[in-house]
Scaffold this motif. Structure first.
Motif, PDB file in Angstrom:
ATOM      1  N   LEU A  86      61.776   2.227  13.865  1.00 32.07           N
ATOM      2  CA  LEU A  86      61.057   3.311  13.198  1.00 32.07           C
ATOM      3  C   LEU A  86      61.802   3.776  11.940  1.00 32.07           C
ATOM      4  O   LEU A  86      61.189   4.176  10.938  1.00 32.07           O
ATOM      5  CB  LEU A  86      60.859   4.485  14.165  1.00 32.07           C
ATOM      6  CG  LEU A  86      59.867   4.272  15.311  1.00 32.07           C
ATOM      7  CD1 LEU A  86      59.860   5.473  16.246  1.00 32.07           C
ATOM      8  CD2 LEU A  86      58.464   4.000  14.779  1.00 32.07           C
ATOM      9  N   ALA A  87      63.154   3.735  11.988  1.00 32.65           N
ATOM     10  CA  ALA A  87      63.941   4.166  10.823  1.00 32.65           C
ATOM     11  C   ALA A  87      63.756   3.222   9.640  1.00 32.65           C
ATOM     12  O   ALA A  87      63.790   3.666   8.469  1.00 32.65           O
ATOM     13  CB  ALA A  87      65.417   4.250  11.202  1.00 32.65           C
ATOM     14  N   ASP A  88      63.485   1.944   9.918  1.00 32.09           N
ATOM     15  CA  ASP A  88      63.302   0.970   8.845  1.00 32.09           C
ATOM     16  C   ASP A  88      61.836   0.827   8.419  1.00 32.09           C
ATOM     17  O   ASP A  88      61.540   0.103   7.438  1.00 32.09           O
ATOM     18  CB  ASP A  88      63.838  -0.403   9.274  1.00 32.09           C
ATOM     19  CG  ASP A  88      65.365  -0.423   9.385  1.00 32.09           C
ATOM     20  OD1 ASP A  88      66.009   0.393   8.668  1.00 32.09           O
ATOM     21  OD2 ASP A  88      65.887  -1.221  10.168  1.00 32.09           O
ATOM     22  N   MET A  89      60.924   1.486   9.119  1.00 29.66           N
ATOM     23  CA  MET A  89      59.498   1.376   8.782  1.00 29.66           C
ATOM     24  C   MET A  89      59.164   2.303   7.613  1.00 29.66           C
ATOM     25  O   MET A  89      59.969   3.159   7.223  1.00 29.66           O
ATOM     26  CB  MET A  89      58.612   1.742   9.994  1.00 29.66           C
ATOM     27  CG  MET A  89      58.596   0.698  11.078  1.00 29.66           C
ATOM     28  SD  MET A  89      57.562   1.223  12.477  1.00 29.66           S
ATOM     29  CE  MET A  89      55.951   1.357  11.714  1.00 29.66           C
ATOM     30  N   ASP A  90      57.975   2.136   7.062  1.00 33.25           N
ATOM     31  CA  ASP A  90      57.473   3.036   6.024  1.00 33.25           C
ATOM     32  C   ASP A  90      57.434   4.450   6.592  1.00 33.25           C
ATOM     33  O   ASP A  90      56.937   4.649   7.717  1.00 33.25           O
ATOM     34  CB  ASP A  90      56.091   2.584   5.582  1.00 33.25           C
ATOM     35  CG  ASP A  90      55.554   3.473   4.474  1.00 33.25           C
ATOM     36  OD1 ASP A  90      56.067   3.412   3.361  1.00 33.25           O
ATOM     37  OD2 ASP A  90      54.614   4.243   4.787  1.00 33.25           O
ATOM     38  N   PRO A  91      57.945   5.467   5.874  1.00 36.16           N
ATOM     39  CA  PRO A  91      58.027   6.829   6.445  1.00 36.16           C
ATOM     40  C   PRO A  91      56.670   7.376   6.893  1.00 36.16           C
ATOM     41  O   PRO A  91      56.562   7.963   7.986  1.00 36.16           O
ATOM     42  CB  PRO A  91      58.616   7.649   5.298  1.00 36.16           C
ATOM     43  CG  PRO A  91      59.367   6.675   4.465  1.00 36.16           C
ATOM     44  CD  PRO A  91      58.597   5.372   4.559  1.00 36.16           C
TER      45      PRO A  91
END
Length: 225
Positions: free
Chosen positions: A195-200
């Motif tokens: 989730l941290a590396d996904m689009d915000p």
């Protein structure tokens, strides 16, 4: 007046001649019959005397009397239609007509009952067929769910083995339903880096939907209580 006086002796003479002839015939019959018939006639005084030259009457044979003439089985007198009045005849005719209507209605009801029984049998047969189809459908759904669960478990293991950055690039383009099912099956320590590396914006949307899905079972339990 002289004519009737002259006819009277002639008439008396004719009557005497007839009596004489009759007495002679009777005496001849008595002489021919003899003492035996006379004795038989004395023993049966109730029987009528047989006329000379008359054949003996044959014994009457008992003939069966029909019930209608004898008055039915119980010896009652037969009903004579002539004795009924017009109103009574009309009443009997009306009763006969009503009886025919009731018989016809009874036959109609019997036919309807037969049709209903046949319809019930067909409905029960259809219900049995539908129950069998339902079992087949439930079996297919269960098999499909098992296959789907197996596929999700396989994908979940693949994404857990990937680097978070690579998995996040793929998750950005997945459908929400598929992504949510994968994230629910993955360990939390694996989900956080992805989730941290996904689009915000995408990560925020997915996080809100995960929180809403976790609250739904609680709401359903509260509604049941």
């Amino acid at each position: 007046m002289g004519l009737p006086i002259r006819l009277l002796p002639v008439t008396i003479l004719a009557v005497m001649l007839l009596l004489t002839v009759k007495l002679g015939d009777i005496w001849q019959d008595v002489t021919r019959l003899g003492p035996a018939p006379l004795a038989a006639q004395q023993q049966q005084p109730n029987q009528p005397a047989q006329q000379p030259g008359q054949q003996p009457a044959p014994k009457a044979q008992s003939m069966p009397v029909p019930n209608s003439a004898a008055g039915g089985k119980d010896g009652e007198k037969p009903i004579d239609p002539i004795l009924f009045s017009r109103s009574e005849i009309e009443l009997l005719q009306e009763l006969s007509r009503r009886r025919e209507e009731l018989d016809q209605r009874e036959q109609t009801l019997a036919q309807k009952e037969g049709l209903l029984a046949a319809a019930e049998q067909r409905i029960e047969k259809k219900i049995g067929e539908l129950a069998s189809i339902r079992v087949d459908i439930e079996s297919l759904i269960k098999k499909y769910n098992e296959q789907e669960e197996a596929e999700l478990q396989r994908l979940m293991k693949i994404y857990e083995a990937m680097k978070p950055k690579d998995a996040a690039a793929i998750f950005n383009n997945l459908e929400n339903e598929v992504l949510l099912q994968l994230l629910e099956r993955m360990a939390e320590r694996r989900v956080a880096p992805i989730l941290a590396d996904m689009d915000p914006k995408r990560a925020q949307q997915i996080t809100s939907e995960i929180a809403a899905r976790r609250q739904m079972p609680k709401l359903e339990e509260a509604a049941k209580q």
